[in-house]
Design a protein around this motif. Structure first.
Motif, short mmCIF file in Angstrom:
data_model
loop_
_atom_site.label_atom_id
_atom_site.label_comp_id
_atom_site.label_asym_id
_atom_site.label_seq_id
_atom_site.Cartn_x
_atom_site.Cartn_y
_atom_site.Cartn_z
N GLY A 1 0.78 -1.23 0.00
CA GLY A 1 0.00 0.00 0.00
C GLY A 1 0.81 1.28 0.00
O GLY A 1 0.23 2.37 0.09
N ARG B 1 2.92 3.21 -7.22
CA ARG B 1 1.47 3.39 -7.22
C ARG B 1 1.08 4.79 -7.70
O ARG B 1 0.25 4.92 -8.61
N THR C 1 -5.36 -0.05 -5.59
CA THR C 1 -4.73 -0.81 -4.51
C THR C 1 -3.65 -1.66 -5.15
O THR C 1 -3.93 -2.48 -6.03
#
Length: 345
Positions: A206, A211, A229
């Motif tokens: 995470g 990301r 996610t």
């Protein structure tokens, strides 16, 4: 001939660049830099290159690089290239940066994920180097921010299906696995043989810095707000990356329709291989190549589309895509120097 130099030539990505560029028919290697091994021959550090690449490793020198190079590949950790690239550009070089320093057009987005940017004015000047998606912009670029390995593997299957609005990008889940070479050549306990040889673990759950890069490109291309996610894993393999991405379809589509959309989007792109029905990517099929293999399945029970993609993290995920971008910048055949097939065993 294109005069090419590699800064950081003794890391895994840098050495892979040397391997690929040394066999490129339109390239002459000009200068290789390494602070740690300066004064040694490249082939002393990597004996596999004995009698193939006899260039010495030198300390970084902006003036010398500018004089002897048409293109400079920066294969250094983030935060270092941003201090070097401005002078290289001023010296007339074109630059392909393999770090994260020029992947974000908004320097604030970079700073949220990394640290304060010391050349923010160049961020909007740089072109994101996902070759098959931003080819036209790359052609005229003087500075290319080469994508991360995970973003390359995840974005290539997603973007052609997201642009017509077929996917619900408000909830995308990606489970990805990478070989240990993705951690770089530096010595650490986490990548010690005894720690990884029979292990399989998630890391940076995470909070991986790739990301925001993936989300940034998704939103830039589609104009939609995206939520991802992303959980990366380390597998006991030297190289290779496989991503399984789960995303809801906004309307019912057959697997054949989805597969055909991907084939249409990548028609004429030799490095993107859309696999046939009931066939899915395997790391061994892309090892050592610049290919991205893509398979898919629609889970009718949940309404989720499952996209599976695989690349070699050091080639399509780093050095190979960097050379592909150089080919695009010089309007050469994109496959030039990148035609290797994987070993059979």
């Amino acid at each position: 001939m294109i005069r090419a130099s590699v800064v950081g030539a003794t890391g895994y990505a840098g050495a892979e660049l040397v391997r690929i560029l040394s066999g490129h028919p339109e390239v002459r290697l000009s200068m290789l830099t390494s602070h740690q091994y300066a004064g040694q021959l490249f082939s002393d550090v990597f004996p596999a290159f004995f009698q193939r690449v006899a260039l010495p490793l030198e300390e970084f020198d902006t003036r010398k690089l500018a004089e002897c190079s048409d293109v400079v590949f920066m294969a250094l950790p983030h935060s270092m290239p941003m201090t070097m690239v401005p002078e290289l550009l001023q010296g007339g070089c074109r630059v392909v940066d393999l770090s994260a320093d020029f992947r974000f057009s908004d320097p604030f987005a970079y700073e949220v994920a990394y640290e304060p940017h010391r050349a923010p004015e160049l961020c909007r000047h740089a072109v994101y180097g996902l070759s098959e998606i931003f080819r036209e912009k790359i052609t005229g670029a003087s500075l290319v921010g080469n994508p991360g390995c995970y973003p390359t593997c995840i974005l290539l299957p997603l973007l052609p299906l997201a642009t017509p609005g077929w996917l619900d990008l408000s909830r995308v889940i990606c489970d990805a696995k990478s070989g240990v070479s993705g951690a770089g050549r530096g010595v650490s306990l986490a990548t010690h043989f005894c720690e990884i040889a029979q292990a399989f673990k998630a890391y940076k759950v995470g909070e991986h810095r790739h990301r925001p890069e993936i989300v940034n490109v998704l939103e830039m291309v589609t104009g939609e707000k995206s939520r991802l996610t992303f959980v990366p894993h380390l597998v006991p393999a030297i190289r290779g990356m496989l991503a399984t991405t789960y995303v809801s379809l906004r309307e019912e589509k057959s697997e054949a329709e989805l597969r055909e959309r991907l084939r249409d989007a990548y028609r004429g792109n030799d490095f993107i291989r859309i696999l046939p029905e009931n066939s899915f990517p395997d790391l061994s099929h892309v090892r050592g190549t610049n290919c991205c293999d893509i398979g898919l399945r629609v889970d009718r029970e949940s309404g989720m589309l499952i996209l599976i993609s695989a690349i070699d993290n050091l080639v399509k995920g780093a050095a190979g895509q960097a050379v592909q971008n150089m080919n695009i910048m010089w309007r050469l055949e994109e496959t030039m120097g990148l035609g290797a097939l994987p070993p059979v065993v």
